[in-house]
Design an enzyme around this catalytic site. Structure first.
Site, PDB file in Angstrom:
ATOM      1  N   ASP A  67       7.052  -1.232   2.668  1.00 20.58           N
ATOM      2  CA  ASP A  67       5.994  -2.232   2.527  1.00 20.58           C
ATOM      3  C   ASP A  67       6.116  -3.372   3.533  1.00 20.58           C
ATOM      4  O   ASP A  67       7.136  -3.503   4.221  1.00 20.58           O
ATOM      5  CB  ASP A  67       5.987  -2.795   1.086  1.00 20.58           C
ATOM      6  CG  ASP A  67       7.385  -3.165   0.593  1.00 20.58           C
ATOM      7  OD1 ASP A  67       8.310  -3.265   1.414  1.00 20.58           O
ATOM      8  OD2 ASP A  67       7.550  -3.354  -0.622  1.00 20.58           O
ATOM      9  N   ASP A 137       9.727  -7.204 -12.611  1.00 20.85           N
ATOM     10  CA  ASP A 137       8.650  -6.622 -13.423  1.00 20.85           C
ATOM     11  C   ASP A 137       8.630  -5.098 -13.323  1.00 20.85           C
ATOM     12  O   ASP A 137       7.678  -4.448 -13.759  1.00 20.85           O
ATOM     13  CB  ASP A 137       7.287  -7.216 -13.018  1.00 20.85           C
ATOM     14  CG  ASP A 137       6.957  -6.961 -11.540  1.00 20.85           C
ATOM     15  OD1 ASP A 137       7.732  -6.240 -10.867  1.00 20.85           O
ATOM     16  OD2 ASP A 137       5.932  -7.476 -11.061  1.00 20.85           O
ATOM     17  N   HIS A 139       8.635  -3.289 -10.541  1.00 22.46           N
ATOM     18  CA  HIS A 139       7.915  -2.675  -9.414  1.00 22.46           C
ATOM     19  C   HIS A 139       8.871  -2.001  -8.437  1.00 22.46           C
ATOM     20  O   HIS A 139      10.022  -2.396  -8.307  1.00 22.46           O
ATOM     21  CB  HIS A 139       7.002  -3.691  -8.701  1.00 22.46           C
ATOM     22  CG  HIS A 139       7.694  -4.723  -7.865  1.00 22.46           C
ATOM     23  ND1 HIS A 139       7.529  -6.074  -8.044  1.00 22.46           N
ATOM     24  CD2 HIS A 139       8.531  -4.604  -6.807  1.00 22.46           C
ATOM     25  CE1 HIS A 139       8.236  -6.726  -7.139  1.00 22.46           C
ATOM     26  NE2 HIS A 139       8.859  -5.863  -6.379  1.00 22.46           N
ATOM     27  N   GLU A 144       2.853  -3.145  -8.139  1.00 27.28           N
ATOM     28  CA  GLU A 144       2.930  -4.070  -9.256  1.00 27.28           C
ATOM     29  C   GLU A 144       2.460  -3.400 -10.544  1.00 27.28           C
ATOM     30  O   GLU A 144       1.799  -2.356 -10.498  1.00 27.28           O
ATOM     31  CB  GLU A 144       2.071  -5.297  -8.947  1.00 27.28           C
ATOM     32  CG  GLU A 144       2.475  -6.023  -7.671  1.00 27.28           C
ATOM     33  CD  GLU A 144       3.794  -6.782  -7.800  1.00 27.28           C
ATOM     34  OE1 GLU A 144       4.647  -6.390  -8.635  1.00 27.28           O
ATOM     35  OE2 GLU A 144       3.990  -7.749  -7.050  1.00 27.28           O
TER      36      GLU A 144
HETATM   37  C1  GLP Z   1      10.384  -6.954  -2.984  1.00 25.80           C
HETATM   38  C2  GLP Z   1      10.291  -5.578  -2.345  1.00 25.80           C
HETATM   39  C3  GLP Z   1      10.891  -4.515  -3.235  1.00 25.80           C
HETATM   40  C4  GLP Z   1      12.248  -4.947  -3.725  1.00 25.80           C
HETATM   41  C5  GLP Z   1      12.127  -6.226  -4.500  1.00 25.80           C
HETATM   42  C6  GLP Z   1      13.428  -6.697  -5.115  1.00 25.80           C
HETATM   43  O1  GLP Z   1       9.408  -7.173  -3.924  1.00 25.80           O
HETATM   44  N1  GLP Z   1       8.934  -5.230  -2.067  1.00 25.80           N
HETATM   45  O2  GLP Z   1      10.974  -3.318  -2.496  1.00 25.80           O
HETATM   46  O3  GLP Z   1      12.792  -3.942  -4.544  1.00 25.80           O
HETATM   47  O4  GLP Z   1      11.652  -7.191  -3.576  1.00 25.80           O
HETATM   48  O5  GLP Z   1      14.062  -7.604  -4.279  1.00 25.80           O
HETATM   49  P1  GLP Z   1      15.498  -8.208  -4.541  1.00 25.80           P
HETATM   50  O6  GLP Z   1      16.449  -7.166  -4.177  1.00 25.80           O
HETATM   51  O7  GLP Z   1      15.548  -9.392  -3.603  1.00 25.80           O
HETATM   52  O8  GLP Z   1      15.553  -8.609  -5.954  1.00 25.80           O
END
Ligand code: GLP
Length: 264
Positions: A67, A137, A139, A144
């Site tokens: 993404d 959440d 995702h 989402e």
């Molecule tokens: C973002 C990314 C996800 C990732 C999430 C968790 O939203 N799009 O791919 O899993 O962050 O991030 P963190 O590891 O900083 O909690």
């Protein structure tokens, strides 16, 4: 589904890196799906170390990132392009032409662009190993809650929970993107193998819902239960809400006895 229970963040990072390294050694032309997020930083650091000190060769590896924020140019300091270059690509030897990250700076033609991203994955032969993190959440990528379990690469509006979590990366007063281009859940499920990493108490509920909860569009990661080859690499804090936590602990003990040369 395999749950590899680890002591802490450091162990999650090294276990995940060793699994990726084993795949790369087995298939030097691996098509690797990559994720961003704070959780992945230790894993990328360990892979970079392996490249430097153990001659782990990425020269034939092809990568596709999940993404990117809409509205950020690739060279924006908070883009996922910058994150990936800073934390991984600038430390290893993947030729730039083999690196794919959605372009969040396009302003029109999203549908065609997203279709072309999917086509590039197909032309590369499909993703062999997809690495995922998980949002609070539930995702994966930026799918989402309420994302269709069959969704494909597309623009997606970010949830309040994600905006609250990810705003820590942006300076006060700096405008944070409210949408992203993300691979869909359907796209992710087509990967041949999936590895999700999670660490810390803040992820415990999401991890439990993903592994033990009902399969629901309200928790994107629960769709992974439909995949035949998924590995969750989680630490004790992230696993604490799993009702089967003790079982996974015993599996780890048994595996350690039976396969002393295990990867993680
Ligand atoms: C973002 C990314 C996800 C990732 C999430 C968790 O939203 N799009 O791919 O899993 O962050 O991030 P963190 O590891 O900083 O909690």
């Amino acid at each position: 589904m395999l749950v590899l229970l680890q002591t802490d963040y450091h162990c999650v990072s090294t276990a995940a890196a060793r699994i990726i390294a084993a795949w790369v050694r087995r298939d030097p032309a691996l098509v690797l799906g990559l994720a961003t997020g704070g959780t992945t930083i230790g894993m990328y650091r360990e892979l970079s170390r392996m490249h430097r000190e153990e001659a782990l060769d990425f020269s034939k590896v092809v990568t596709f990132n999940l993404d990117e924020y809409i509205g950020l140019a690739p060279d924006h300091p908070h883009s996922f392009h910058s994150f990936m270059h800073q934390n991984f690509f600038s430390h290893v030897n993947i030729p730039p032409a083999q690196i794919h990250i959605p372009d969040g700076s396009i302003q029109t033609g999203y549908e065609e662009y997203c279709a072309s991203y999917e086509a590039a994955i197909r032309e590369a032969g499909g993703i062999d190993l997809q690495v995922l993190g998980i949002g609070r959440d539930g995702h994966i990528g930026f799918n989402e809650p309420s994302s269709s379990l069959a969704s494909r690469t597309r623009p997606k509006t970010l949830s309040r929970s994600t905006l609250a979590d990810n705003c820590r990366d942006f300076a006060r007063g700096e405008e944070m993107p409210t949408a992203a281009i993300t691979m869909g859940i359907g796209t992710i499920l087509e990967a041949r193998h999936i590895m999700l990493i999670a660490s810390g108490k803040a992820k415990a509920k999401a991890v439990a819902k993903a592994i033990e909860g009902p399969i629901t569009a309200s928790v994107s990661a629960s769709a992974l239960q439909l995949h035949p080859d998924v590995t969750f690499v989680v630490d004790e804090d992230a696993a604490r809400e799993l009702s089967q936590c003790d079982y996974y602990r015993r599996v780890m003990e048994m595996t350690a006895k039976l396969t002393p040369k295990r990867l993680w």
